[in-house]
Scaffold this motif. Structure first.
Motif, PDB file in Angstrom:
ATOM      1  N   LYS A  52      49.948 -33.908  40.842  1.00 20.12           N
ATOM      2  CA  LYS A  52      49.482 -32.587  40.426  1.00 20.12           C
ATOM      3  C   LYS A  52      50.560 -31.584  40.833  1.00 20.12           C
ATOM      4  CE  LYS A  52      44.524 -33.516  40.756  1.00 20.12           C
ATOM      5  NZ  LYS A  52      43.232 -33.123  41.395  1.00 20.12           N
ATOM      6  N   ASP A  81      41.161 -23.264  33.363  1.00 21.69           N
ATOM      7  CA  ASP A  81      42.068 -24.161  34.072  1.00 21.69           C
ATOM      8  C   ASP A  81      41.246 -25.274  34.710  1.00 21.69           C
ATOM      9  OD1 ASP A  81      40.905 -23.143  36.398  1.00 21.69           O
ATOM     10  OD2 ASP A  81      42.640 -21.938  36.962  1.00 21.69           O
ATOM     11  N   GLU A  82      41.922 -26.162  35.477  1.00 22.68           N
ATOM     12  CA  GLU A  82      41.218 -27.323  36.018  1.00 22.68           C
ATOM     13  C   GLU A  82      40.167 -26.950  37.055  1.00 22.68           C
ATOM     14  OE1 GLU A  82      45.060 -26.970  38.448  1.00 22.68           O
ATOM     15  OE2 GLU A  82      44.331 -26.540  36.436  1.00 22.68           O
ATOM     16  N   LYS A  83      40.236 -25.717  37.593  1.00 18.33           N
ATOM     17  CA  LYS A  83      39.231 -25.240  38.546  1.00 18.33           C
ATOM     18  C   LYS A  83      38.121 -24.461  37.853  1.00 18.33           C
ATOM     19  CE  LYS A  83      42.494 -25.068  42.408  1.00 18.33           C
ATOM     20  NZ  LYS A  83      43.127 -24.213  43.448  1.00 18.33           N
ATOM     21  N   LEU A  84      38.123 -24.505  36.528  1.00 12.61           N
ATOM     22  CA  LEU A  84      37.134 -23.825  35.694  1.00 12.61           C
ATOM     23  C   LEU A  84      37.184 -22.312  35.858  1.00 12.61           C
ATOM     24  CD1 LEU A  84      34.119 -26.288  35.895  1.00 12.61           C
ATOM     25  CD2 LEU A  84      35.582 -25.817  33.932  1.00 12.61           C
ATOM     26  N   VAL A  85      38.392 -21.804  36.097  1.00 14.97           N
ATOM     27  CA  VAL A  85      38.619 -20.357  36.075  1.00 14.97           C
ATOM     28  C   VAL A  85      39.031 -19.980  34.654  1.00 14.97           C
ATOM     29  CG1 VAL A  85      40.011 -18.458  36.974  1.00 14.97           C
ATOM     30  CG2 VAL A  85      39.313 -20.338  38.490  1.00 14.97           C
ATOM     31  N   GLN A 107      36.495 -36.739  35.280  1.00 15.62           N
ATOM     32  CA  GLN A 107      35.168 -36.148  35.341  1.00 15.62           C
ATOM     33  C   GLN A 107      34.582 -36.175  33.938  1.00 15.62           C
ATOM     34  OE1 GLN A 107      36.023 -32.288  36.923  1.00 15.62           O
ATOM     35  NE2 GLN A 107      37.111 -31.593  35.113  1.00 15.62           N
ATOM     36  N   SER A 154      52.184 -27.952  41.404  1.00 14.95           N
ATOM     37  CA  SER A 154      51.808 -26.562  41.669  1.00 14.95           C
ATOM     38  C   SER A 154      52.749 -25.612  40.938  1.00 14.95           C
ATOM     39  CB  SER A 154      51.848 -26.288  43.173  1.00 14.95           C
ATOM     40  OG  SER A 154      50.993 -27.165  43.873  1.00 14.95           O
ATOM     41  N   ARG A 193      28.682 -31.673  39.309  1.00 13.03           N
ATOM     42  CA  ARG A 193      29.622 -30.943  40.154  1.00 13.03           C
ATOM     43  C   ARG A 193      29.500 -29.438  39.948  1.00 13.03           C
ATOM     44  NH1 ARG A 193      35.450 -33.999  39.316  1.00 13.03           N
ATOM     45  NH2 ARG A 193      35.063 -35.864  40.582  1.00 13.03           N
ATOM     46  N   THR A 194      29.539 -29.047  38.674  1.00  7.72           N
ATOM     47  CA  THR A 194      29.560 -27.624  38.316  1.00  7.72           C
ATOM     48  C   THR A 194      28.849 -27.436  36.984  1.00  7.72           C
ATOM     49  OG1 THR A 194      31.764 -27.465  39.319  1.00  7.72           O
ATOM     50  CG2 THR A 194      31.039 -25.592  37.997  1.00  7.72           C
ATOM     51  N   ARG A 221      45.865 -29.588  32.455  1.00  9.44           N
ATOM     52  CA  ARG A 221      45.085 -28.650  33.269  1.00  9.44           C
ATOM     53  C   ARG A 221      44.184 -27.744  32.450  1.00  9.44           C
ATOM     54  NH1 ARG A 221      46.678 -23.455  34.626  1.00  9.44           N
ATOM     55  NH2 ARG A 221      48.368 -22.523  33.422  1.00  9.44           N
TER      56      ARG A 221
END
Length: 578
Positions: free
Chosen positions: A519, A253-257, A199, A521, A221-222, A237
Motif C-alpha cells: 500500500k 477512497d479506500e477509507k470511504l472518504v 472486502q 502512501s 464493517r461500515t 484505492r
C-alpha cells in the motif's frame, strides 16, 4: 419494485435442507439444483450466426474488419410456466455466472454457471433455481459465488440477503460451505449489486446505501447511507458508487472518504437499471437515456460521453482496449469506438464514435454485458444469455533487433494491445494504427514475448537474446529507510528507483514497471498506476528528458505485510530523440 425494510445481521445455516438453523432461524430458500450434464446441455443451442451492424450505422460506412458471431444461446429457466429474466453476469477465469429474477410481485430466481473455455462451444455446468427468491446481482471471487437475493417477508426480519456458494474447479455450485450455508441479511429494501474482493461491497436501493462486509467473516464493517445506490465497482484505492434520482457518481477512497460527487444526467427514472465499470482510473457509466459517460476518478471530470437517439436507455457496458459495448434494454447491444487505449489514463476529453447496433434476431432485452477476452456475454432478460465472439485479423509480431519489436496490424481499424513476457502480467500498452506497422521497446525479454488483445494471446516470438534496457540505461532499486508499525504487523518503507541514461543519445520519455504487493502512501517524481500488485511509473512533463549520463530518482513510501529488499520484474522502457 419489491420494497421491504430490513436490518443487518448474520446467520449460518448448518444444514441447507433442514427446516431451521441455530436458534430456530428458518431456512429462507426453496431451491432446485441441476448438475446433470445431459439435462443442462438441453438448455444450450449453437446458432453460429454471423453478426453485423444494422444498415446505415457508422460501422457499415467504415466497413470495419471487426466481425462478431453469435456462438451460443442459453435459454432462461422456466418454473411452473413462468420464464425468468437474466439480470447480470460476473466473470471468474473460464466461468461466467449469471443471475435471474422475475418482474412484478413474484419471487423467483436462478443462477447459471457457464464454462467459456471451449472456443465457440460454451457449456452450462450448473443451474440453481430459487423458488421463493429473486437473484438481483452476482460476483465471484476465490472459488465462491456471492449472490444478492430478495425474498418475501413472511414473519422474518429480513428480505434482502447475500448468500455465499462454493464453486468448484468443474463449474459446479454447492448450497453449503464447509461451515454450512452462509447467508447475510442486508440493510435496505433490495440489494442492487455486489462486488467481492478483500472486502465485500453491496449496494441497496431506496433508503439504503453501501454495505462494507469483512471478506472472511461477512460481518458488517461500515455502512454508508446513499440514496438509490445502483451499482458499485472498485479498482485500487477508488470505490465508485452509481446513484440515481438524481443521477450522480460518488467516488470514495479506500477509507470511504468521499472524494468527488459527479452529477450525471439521464438517471432520474426511479428504480431503473444502471451499472458502471472501472478500468484503471476511469469509470465507464451507463447513464440511462443519455447513453454513457466516462469519468476520471482522480479529478471527477467527465472525459467523454456516448449519446444516442431518443428512446434509448443504457443499462450496462463492457470495455475492451478501444471498444465500448452498451446494453440498451429492448434496443439491444450498441458498440462505440475511441481512438484511445482505455487501459491508459485519459488526459483530455475523448470523442467516441457510435458504430451502431448489433443486428441480433429474436432479442428480448439487454440488461447486462461483460467482456471476457474476445467473448461478449449478454444477460438478455427473458431471452436468457447470448454469447458473442469478437473476430478480427490477428496482429503479427516480429523481432527487429535485441531491443526493438514490430507489430503489424492488418485490420482497417486501430487495435490496442498489451505486450508481456510469457510468465508475467501485462507490462506495457501500445496502439497499432489501422493497416500499419508499430514499433516498441520491450523490457528484458529473457523469455518469449507475447502480444495480448482483449485478454487473448494473439502472437508470440522467441527472445533471441537479452533485450533491452541495460543496453541504454541502468536501473536500480534500494530501501532508504524502513520501520515497523502496528506492533510489528506492518512493514513501513521508504524506497528509491534510479534510472540512468548510459547511451550517447537523449532520452525523450521514460517508463518504469515493477511488481510489489504494498500500500503506497506517496510516490514522487513520477505519475503512478497501480493494479493487482503491478506498478507503472511514467515521466512527468518536467522530467521526461534525460541527456546522456543524467539520472532520475523516483521515491515512494508505503507499507507491506513483510520486509523486502527488492521488487519483482523491475524494468524500464525509453524513447530517444531522433
Amino acid at each position: 419494485m419489491k420494497h421491504f425494510y430490513i436490518f443487518f445481521f448474520f446467520i449460518s445455516l448448518l444444514v441447507a435442507c433442514s427446516p431451521s438453523g441455530p436458534s430456530g432461524t428458518s431456512n429462507p430458500f426453496s431451491t432446485s439444483l441441476t448438475l446433470n450434464q445431459s439435462e443442462l446441455d438441453g438448455y444450450v443451442s449453437y446458432p453460429e450466426q454471423e453478426l453485423g451492424f444494422e444498415a446505415g450505422s457508422l460501422a457499415t460506412q467504415l466497413k470495419t474488419d471487426l466481425k462478431l458471431k453469435l456462438d451460443a444461446e442459453i435459454s432462461s429457466p422456466v418454473w411452473e410456466g413462468q420464464t425468468l429474466q437474466a439480470t447480470s453476469v460476473a466473470l471468474s477465469g473460464q466461468y461466467a455466472v449469471v443471475s435471474y429474477n422475475m418482474q412484478g410481485q413474484t419471487y423467483l430466481g436462478a443462477l447459471d454457471v457457464i464454462d467459456l473455455s471451449k472456443k465457440n462451444k460454451p457449456s452450462l455446468t450448473t443451474r440453481l433455481l430459487y423458488k421463493n427468491a429473486d437473484v438481483n446481482a452476482v460476483s465471484v471471487r476465490n472459488g465462491n459465488v456471492y449472490a444478492v437475493l430478495a425474498t418475501e417477508n413472511k414473519g422474518s426480519s429480513y428480505t434482502s440477503l447475500l448468500q455465499v456458494l462454493p464453486l468448484d474447479k468443474d463449474g459446479k455450485l454447492a448450497l453449503e460451505t464447509s461451515q454450512g450455508m452462509k447467508v447475510v441479511g442486508l440493510q435496505g429494501y433490495a440489494g442492487t449489486s455486489v462486488l467481492a474482493a478483500d472486502q465485500v461491497l453491496v449496494t441497496s436501493g431506496d433508503n439504503a446505501g453501501l454495505s462494507v462486509l469483512d471478506g472472511a467473516s461477512l460481518e458488517l464493517r461500515t455502512f454508508v447511507e446513499l440514496d438509490d445506490a445502483r451499482w458499485v465497482d472498485q479498482v485500487g484505492r477508488y470505490i465508485a458508487v452509481l446513484q440515481g434520482n438524481p443521477g450522480r457518481l460518488s467516488i470514495f477512497d479506500e477509507k470511504l472518504v468521499l472524494q468527488h460527487e459527479v452529477a450525471l444526467e439521464g438517471l432520474d427514472s426511479k428504480e431503473a437499471k444502471s451499472m458502471l465499470k472501472v478500468l484503471g482510473t476511469t469509470a465507464f457509466v451507463s447513464t440511462g437515456n443519455k447513453g454513457a459517460a466516462l469519468v476520471d476518478l482522480e479529478t471527477g471530470s467527465i472525459m467523454g460521453e456516448i449519446g444516442f437517439d431518443s428512446g434509448f436507455n443504457s443499462n450496462a457496458l463492457a470495455v475492451d482496449s478501444n471498444f465500448v459495448f452498451i446494453a440498451g434494454g429492448a434496443e439491444g447491444i450498441y458498440a462505440a469506438y475511441a481512438d484511445h487505449n482505455f487501459m491508459q489514463p485519459i488526459s483530455e476529453s475523448l470523442a467516441l464514435d457510435t458504430l451502431g447496433k448489433l443486428a441480433l434476431k429474436d432479442f428480448d432485452s439487454a440488461n447486462h454485458v461483460v467482456l471476457s477476452g474476445s467473448t461478449l456475454v449478454v444477460a438478455s432478460g427473458l431471452g436468457g444469455v447470448k454469447i458473442i465472439n469478437l473476430e478480427y485479423e490477428k496482429l503479427e509480431l516480429e523481432s527487429v533487433s535485441a531491443c526493438e519489436w514490430k507489430v503489424s496490424n492488418p485490420n482497417n481499424f486501430p487495435v490496442a494491445f498489451s505486450w508481456q513476457t510469457s510468465s508475467s502480467d501485462a507490462v506495457g500498452y501500445v496502439v497499432a494504427e489501422a493497416d500499419t506497422e508499430t514499433s516498441f521497446r520491450a523490457p528484458e525479454a529473457k523469455e518469449d514475448l507475447q502480444i495480448v488483445v482483449n485478454g487473448e494471446v494473439v502472437d508470440s516470438a522467441k527472445a533471441e537474446k537479452k533485450c533491452g534496457v541495460n543496453a541504454d540505461t541502468e536501473l536500480s532499486f534500494k530501501i532508504v529507510n524502513d520501520w515497523f508499525n502496528n506492533n510489528g504487523k506492518d512493514y513501513g518503507f521508504q524506497a528509491e528507483i534510479r534510472l540512468t541514461n548510459t547511451s550517447t543519445k537523449t532520452i525523450s520519455d521514460w517508463e518504469i514497471n515493477f511488481d510489489l504487493e504494498a500500500k503506497f502512501s506517496t510516490i514522487w517524481n513520477a505519475s503512478a498506476q497501480k493494479k493487482d500488485g503491478h506498478v507503472r511509473l511514467r515521466a512527468l512533463g518536467w522530467n521526461n528528458e534525460l541527456k546522456p549520463g543524467e539520472s532520475i530518482t523516483v521515491g515512494m513510501t508505503g507499507t507491506a505485510e513483510e520486509k523486502f529488499d527488492k521488487v519483482d520484474n523491475l524494468s524500464s522502457s525509453v524513447e530517444f530523440d531522433d
